[in-house]
Design an enzyme around this catalytic site. Structure first.
Site, PDB file in Angstrom:
ATOM      1  N   HIS A 339       0.806  -1.221   0.000  1.00  0.00           N
ATOM      2  CA  HIS A 339       0.000   0.000   0.000  1.00  0.00           C
ATOM      3  C   HIS A 339       0.834   1.263   0.000  1.00  0.00           C
ATOM      4  O   HIS A 339       0.355   2.317  -0.444  1.00  0.00           O
ATOM      5  CB  HIS A 339      -0.947   0.014   1.210  1.00  0.00           C
ATOM      6  N   GLY A 340       2.048   1.213   0.501  1.00  0.00           N
ATOM      7  CA  GLY A 340       2.850   2.425   0.492  1.00  0.00           C
ATOM      8  C   GLY A 340       4.106   2.305   1.326  1.00  0.00           C
ATOM      9  O   GLY A 340       4.228   1.420   2.181  1.00  0.00           O
TER      10      GLY A 340
END
Length: 494
Positions: A339-340
């Protein structure tokens, strides 16, 4: 008088105004696309070329020259998959697969995680390496996973590689799912390319329902609640009471669901209108009575991808219970990191991995003891399970959304130590519309599937002109209630 320069400025990339499903420009783009697509829909080649060219233009409008990355990715994996399929020696096939994984993961790592690891290196060594501040190409996390699944499936012998490059570029660049998924498997999508384009009343009704419901969830519910309440809470939790913070967390749970599932629904609806069926990405996840069930209902394409290409290759549940729990935790940590580049996302993934392992222990114990609940006990436990699962997911959303750990703990601190329930009446008066939409959003979420089928069948029975009139009227209503600037979808950053 016709302003050619203004038209040209609308057609070129603008970093401050990327193309989105909920932007005004998209409606003109989509109308032009549909017209061209229908004109050439009688041949496979026509459909592929029109769709691919419009998809690449869509990607250009979203992130400028990074459109070349998806073309490069298609060239590399189209050829590597064919070489893997033709190679006779297992060592050659494995080497080619490893090369494909290194290229795909390497590009993703470079753009998404370089600055993250530069920061870690600086912290550990007191160094002063300058971050690169790279612009993250839109959709790279999604099409990288599609590339990987394709070459891995070819390597495993589960699918045959495509013969025509344009077919693969079409699959990879397919604009409805390009920027925010779902993560579509080549085995599901590519066989549909050669099928003749036939649109029946069911496709029209299903597509219309998905597009309209997606726009409603994204623009009316998610954008409004976020911009008028949730963002204030998360910007500085210490300025708000615990009651406000708790309601802000509930609001964000609805915001991220309506934002992401709304965009996914629009992607499915557009695909349905153009003759393609994409697997659903959400299935009322907050109705889940366990965290295991939640991950079967939330971001289904990602959770199934992680299962098939991370969890099972790690050993799955084949190497004992302890190893199974470790594999679950590792898989969710990777899912969080996907996701990041942030410790918050890693922590979020770790929490879910731990919860999945605990849930597996619970299920194993119940099975071993032969405990099976029926009747009213089953109903009560299911309701309790839904409440517990929802609140655990909400707790995890705090770390997913908060900019830093400090902000996350500050919000939790306010809920625990400064709740102040007595302000509820004043709070309700200040945010009546927000809380009304929150209630509406959760009510709609918990409606039975039959209500969705009824809406789809009603739209399917309407004549074409009726559907067009309904869509035009609905868009007009959206224009009246939407915010001045379209809100960038949350998963746009991934």
């Amino acid at each position: 008088m016709f302003d050619f320069n203004k038209l040209l400025s609308e057609l070129v990339y603008d970093k401050n105004d990327p193309i989105l499903f909920n932007s005004a420009f998209f409606f003109y783009y989509f109308a032009a696309f549909l017209l061209c697509y229908l004109l050439f829909s009688h041949t496979k080649k026509g459909r592929v070329w029109v769709f691919t060219l419009f998809s690449l233009y869509f990607f250009y409008k979203a992130c400028n020259e990074y459109v070349l990355l998806i073309v490069l990715a298609a060239i590399v994996d189209f050829n590597l998959s064919r070489w893997i399929h033709r190679a006779e020696k297992q060592s050659v096939r494995k080497s080619l697969l490893i090369f494909s994984i290194v290229i795909n993961v390497g590009l993703l790592f470079y753009f998404k995680y370089t600055d993250f690891f530069i920061g870690i290196t600086n912290d550990l060594t007191n160094g002063n390496i300058r971050p690169l501040h790279l612009l993250l190409p839109i959709g790279i996390s999604f099409y990288t996973f599609e590339n990987l699944s394709y070459t891995i499936d070819v390597y495993r012998g589960e699918i045959e590689p495509v013969d025509e490059f344009m077919d693969y570029l079409f699959f990879l660049s397919f604009f409805p799912k390009l920027m925010m998924g779902p993560i579509v498997r080549a085995s599901d999508f590519i066989p549909q390319i050669s099928k003749p384009y036939v649109l029946n009343s069911e496709d029209i009704g299903k597509g219309m329902y998905l597009i309209v419901s997606g726009l409603f969830k994204k623009i009316v519910i998610s954008d409004f609640i976020y911009q008028n309440f949730v963002q204030y809470i998360f910007d500085d939790p210490s300025r708000h009471t615990g009651l406000e913070c708790l309601l802000g967390v509930y609001g964000y749970a609805l915001v991220i669901y309506c934002d992401f599932s709304g965009y996914s629904d629009m992607a499915l609806g557009i695909a349905r209108w153009t003759g393609f069926k994409i697997p659903a990405n959400f299935n009322s996840p907050y109705q889940s009575s366990s965290i295991t069930e939640f991950w079967r209902r939330w971001h289904i394409s990602l959770s199934s991808w992680l299962r098939d290409y991370i969890y099972i290759p790690l050993g799955g549940n084949r190497k004992g219970k302890v190893r199974q729990y470790v594999n679950l935790s590792l898989t969710m940590l990777i899912g969080g990191f996907w996701h990041g580049a942030s410790w918050n996302f890693i922590f979020w993934g770790g929490l879910h991995g731990l919860a999945l392992a605990v849930d597996k222990v619970r299920l194993t114990w119940l099975h071993k003891k032969g405990i099976l609940f029926t009747g009213w006990k089953s109903t009560v436990l299911k309701v309790l399970g839904i409440l517990i699962t929802f609140h655990f997911v909400c707790f995890c959303w705090i770390f997913f959304k908060a900019a830093t750990f400090h902000d996350a703990w500050a919000l939790i601190h306010q809920i625990v130590y400064d709740f102040q329930p007595g302000i509820w009446q004043e709070l309700y008066q200040g945010y009546t519309a927000v809380f009304g939409l929150m209630l509406l959003g959760f009510v709609l979420h918990f409606l039975p599937p039959t209500s969705e089928l009824l809406a789809e069948r009603t739209l399917a029975r309407m004549p074409v002109w009726g559907n067009v009139a309904f869509l035009v009227a609905f868009v007009w209503v959206l224009v009246q209630v939407k915010t001045t600037q379209p809100m960038i979808p949350i998963y746009f950053q991934f």
